[in-house]
Scaffold this active site. Structure first.
Site, PDB file in Angstrom:
ATOM      1  N   GLU A  69      95.214  74.397  16.550  1.00 44.28           N
ATOM      2  CA  GLU A  69      95.827  74.180  17.936  1.00 44.28           C
ATOM      3  C   GLU A  69      95.051  74.789  19.085  1.00 44.28           C
ATOM      4  OE1 GLU A  69      99.724  73.758  17.418  1.00 44.28           O
ATOM      5  OE2 GLU A  69     100.121  73.950  19.725  1.00 44.28           O
ATOM      6  N   GLU A 106     110.092  85.741  22.548  1.00 46.32           N
ATOM      7  CA  GLU A 106     109.568  84.394  23.223  1.00 46.32           C
ATOM      8  C   GLU A 106     108.204  85.193  24.384  1.00 46.32           C
ATOM      9  OE1 GLU A 106     109.658  81.603  21.728  1.00 46.32           O
ATOM     10  OE2 GLU A 106     112.045  81.713  22.409  1.00 46.32           O
ATOM     11  N   THR A 165     106.065  86.781  23.101  1.00 45.48           N
ATOM     12  CA  THR A 165     105.363  88.212  22.527  1.00 45.48           C
ATOM     13  C   THR A 165     104.421  87.853  21.522  1.00 45.48           C
ATOM     14  OG1 THR A 165     107.369  87.908  21.220  1.00 45.48           O
ATOM     15  CG2 THR A 165     107.669  89.441  22.984  1.00 45.48           C
ATOM     16  N   TYR A 175     102.117  77.647  30.695  1.00 47.48           N
ATOM     17  CA  TYR A 175     101.827  78.389  29.605  1.00 47.48           C
ATOM     18  C   TYR A 175     100.585  79.495  29.513  1.00 47.48           C
ATOM     19  CZ  TYR A 175     101.962  79.890  24.588  1.00 47.48           C
ATOM     20  OH  TYR A 175     101.800  80.651  23.300  1.00 47.48           O
ATOM     21  N   ASP A 227     104.512  79.858  15.683  1.00 48.22           N
ATOM     22  CA  ASP A 227     105.034  78.767  14.902  1.00 48.22           C
ATOM     23  C   ASP A 227     104.544  78.274  13.537  1.00 48.22           C
ATOM     24  OD1 ASP A 227     105.923  78.630  17.570  1.00 48.22           O
ATOM     25  OD2 ASP A 227     104.835  77.336  18.326  1.00 48.22           O
ATOM     26  N   GLY A 246     107.845  67.582  21.598  1.00 48.65           N
ATOM     27  CA  GLY A 246     108.011  68.022  22.687  1.00 48.65           C
ATOM     28  C   GLY A 246     109.403  68.847  23.046  1.00 48.65           C
ATOM     29  N   ALA A 247     109.917  68.970  22.024  1.00 43.04           N
ATOM     30  CA  ALA A 247     111.225  69.817  22.129  1.00 43.04           C
ATOM     31  C   ALA A 247     111.274  71.296  22.294  1.00 43.04           C
ATOM     32  CB  ALA A 247     112.364  69.310  21.361  1.00 43.04           C
ATOM     33  N   GLY A 248     110.032  71.767  22.138  1.00 48.68           N
ATOM     34  CA  GLY A 248     109.907  73.295  21.825  1.00 48.68           C
ATOM     35  C   GLY A 248     110.469  73.476  20.368  1.00 48.68           C
ATOM     36  N   LEU A 249     110.378  72.637  19.464  1.00 48.19           N
ATOM     37  CA  LEU A 249     110.645  72.933  18.030  1.00 48.19           C
ATOM     38  C   LEU A 249     109.547  72.965  17.221  1.00 48.19           C
ATOM     39  CD1 LEU A 249     113.868  70.955  17.870  1.00 48.19           C
ATOM     40  CD2 LEU A 249     113.814  73.276  18.341  1.00 48.19           C
TER      41      LEU A 249
HETATM   42  C1  GLA Z   1     104.898  77.878  22.005  1.00 53.17           C
HETATM   43  C2  GLA Z   1     103.787  78.742  21.236  1.00 53.17           C
HETATM   44  C3  GLA Z   1     103.845  80.274  20.539  1.00 53.17           C
HETATM   45  C4  GLA Z   1     104.669  80.832  21.263  1.00 53.17           C
HETATM   46  C5  GLA Z   1     105.813  80.468  21.968  1.00 53.17           C
HETATM   47  C6  GLA Z   1     106.699  81.206  23.037  1.00 53.17           C
HETATM   48  O1  GLA Z   1     106.016  77.993  20.893  1.00 53.17           O
HETATM   49  O2  GLA Z   1     103.073  77.834  20.197  1.00 53.17           O
HETATM   50  O3  GLA Z   1     102.847  80.575  19.955  1.00 53.17           O
HETATM   51  O4  GLA Z   1     103.954  81.560  22.175  1.00 53.17           O
HETATM   52  O5  GLA Z   1     105.489  78.962  22.607  1.00 53.17           O
HETATM   53  O6  GLA Z   1     107.335  82.300  22.484  1.00 53.17           O
END
Ligand code: GLA
Length: 396
Positions: free
Chosen positions: A174, A34, A36, A238, A186, A136-139
């Site tokens: 993005e 994460e 990275t 972030y 992602d 918005g769920a980190g997915l």
């Molecule tokens: C988000 C970003 C990714 C990555 C993650 C953390 O999902 O879109 O590029 O930096 O956070 O690992």
């Protein structure tokens, strides 16, 4: 999948025609690695079954316009393809010139034209988007929109970019159209996913290796615990984390934290303030955990990786400081209810955690998490299992 039906129906209601086709791309879960990616390091995500669908059709329009509609917006947005260069890139720190949701697909159209500037013609088209990926769920609901749109436009415009290049187009949309300073993880996961497989990605070279997971064969499952605490990576934490990593790399005199090893950490500690050092330590140890996870998966199988997932969470909680009380409760409760490993996944400050657990423990762990959230006064989480799934493709 309701998104396919919804995208087709929206297309028809907006245009009165049938689309030329449907293209879809999935969200992702990151198994480990994460923050990275923008440090030129290693990540190990996989694509999930939930997908975003783009219903797209070329249209007879000599003025070369592109219209984009979405089931989560009241009205479509229409602009001239030649106007895209005036709309993007979005100036840092300012909102995009179009509604946020429209900046993703229109940013893809812009970035794809830039990436394939020798080809064309870039014909007028209509795009209707629907999604099964929780937002918005980190997915990575945003990478799913980018992947579906980029795949569609690449086919219809005949630009013939490969998957890695299309991931780059999504990332550019993005970063420069939406204004979120994210890495490449992602988009690569969404483009390159395969069933029962994680993608081991070197974010410096963009080399990938597909790593078999064998989760179901081992009698295991991955449970997603969406805390429903929404995050946005275009603002706040972030960006600050990214700046700390860049500061750490420059104090160490290296191009990126990828170039720092665990043996270098004592020296790093002498060079910088405590907060910057802890940000650096997370990245350096997390890169090593990704490498260790890939090795353990190969040598011992997926049952062996639980402790690394937990160590990753602890590092994000204490060193990188991107967890939340809800995410910590999800992880702690899953572990005490018997999960082999658990960690928050994605950028943090909200979103989801994952737990690796026995298939027959899914109900018990889910009940325990529900009860712990209720006892803490948190909103009820959304709980579902995910199997590693296919990346972007044309559906119809
Ligand atoms: C988000 C970003 C990714 C990555 C993650 C953390 O999902 O879109 O590029 O930096 O956070 O690992």
């Amino acid at each position: 999948m309701t998104a396919a039906r919804d995208a087709r129906e929206l297309f028809t209601s907006l245009t009165g025609r049938q689309p030329d086709g449907l293209w879809s791309a999935p969200g992702r879960v990151n198994l480990i690695g994460e923050h990275t990616d923008y440090n030129d390091g290693f990540v190990l995500p996989f694509a999930i079954p939930q997908r975003t669908v783009a219903a797209v059709g070329l249209r007879a329009d000599a003025r070369g316009r592109v219209m984009v509609g979405s089931t989560f917006a009241d009205a479509p947005v229409e602009v001239g393809l030649d106007e895209l260069d005036g709309l993007f890139p979005t100036a840092p720190g300012t909102p995009p010139a179009v509604p946020d949701w429209a900046a993703y697909p229109l940013g893809v159209a812009w970035a794809l034209r830039r990436a394939a500037s020798g080809s064309g013609p870039f014909e007028a088209l209509d795009i209707a988007i629907a999604s099964d990926v929780p937002v918005g769920a980190g997915l990575s609901s945003s990478a799913a929109i980018e992947g579906a749109t980029a795949s569609a436009l690449n086919d219809l415009w005949g630009t013939d970019l490969d998957r890695t290049a299309l991931a780059g187009v999504g990332r550019r949309a993005e970063n420069e159209a939406v204004g979120a300073p994210t890495g490449i993880m992602d988009q690569m996961a969404s483009m390159l996913g395969e069933p029962d497989t994680a993608i081991f990605l070197d974010c410096r070279s963009l080399e990938t290796r597909l790593v078999p997971l064998g989760i179901a064969a081992a009698g295991l499952a991955i449970l997603v615990i969406d805390t429903r605490v929404k995050h946005a990576h275009s603002t706040g934490g972030y960006r600050e984390r990214r700046a700390s990593c860049e500061l750490g790399a420059s104090l160490l005199g290296v191009p990126a934290l990828r170039d720092v090893s665990i043996a270098d950490l004592p020296h790093a500690e002498e060079l910088m303030d405590d907060v910057t050092f802890r940000r650096v330590r997370h990245i350096v140890t997390e890169n090593q955990r990704v490498l260790d996870t890939v090795r353990l998966l190969r040598e011992e199988g997926v049952r062996a990786i639980g402790d690394l997932l937990v160590a990753s969470h602890v590092s994000m909680r204490d060193d990188f400081e991107i967890s939340t009380p809800e995410l910590d409760t999800a992880v702690d409760t899953a572990l005490s209810a018997g999960a082999l490993g658990a960690r928050m996944t994605g950028g943090g400050f909200g979103g989801a955690a994952i737990a690796l657990l026995e298939q027959d423990a899914v109900d018990a762990v889910s009940d325990a998490v529900d009860a712990a959230f209720a006892a803490s006064g948190f909103a009820a989480p959304l709980l579902f299992t995910v199997a590693p799934s296919a990346g972007a493709h044309r559906d119809a």
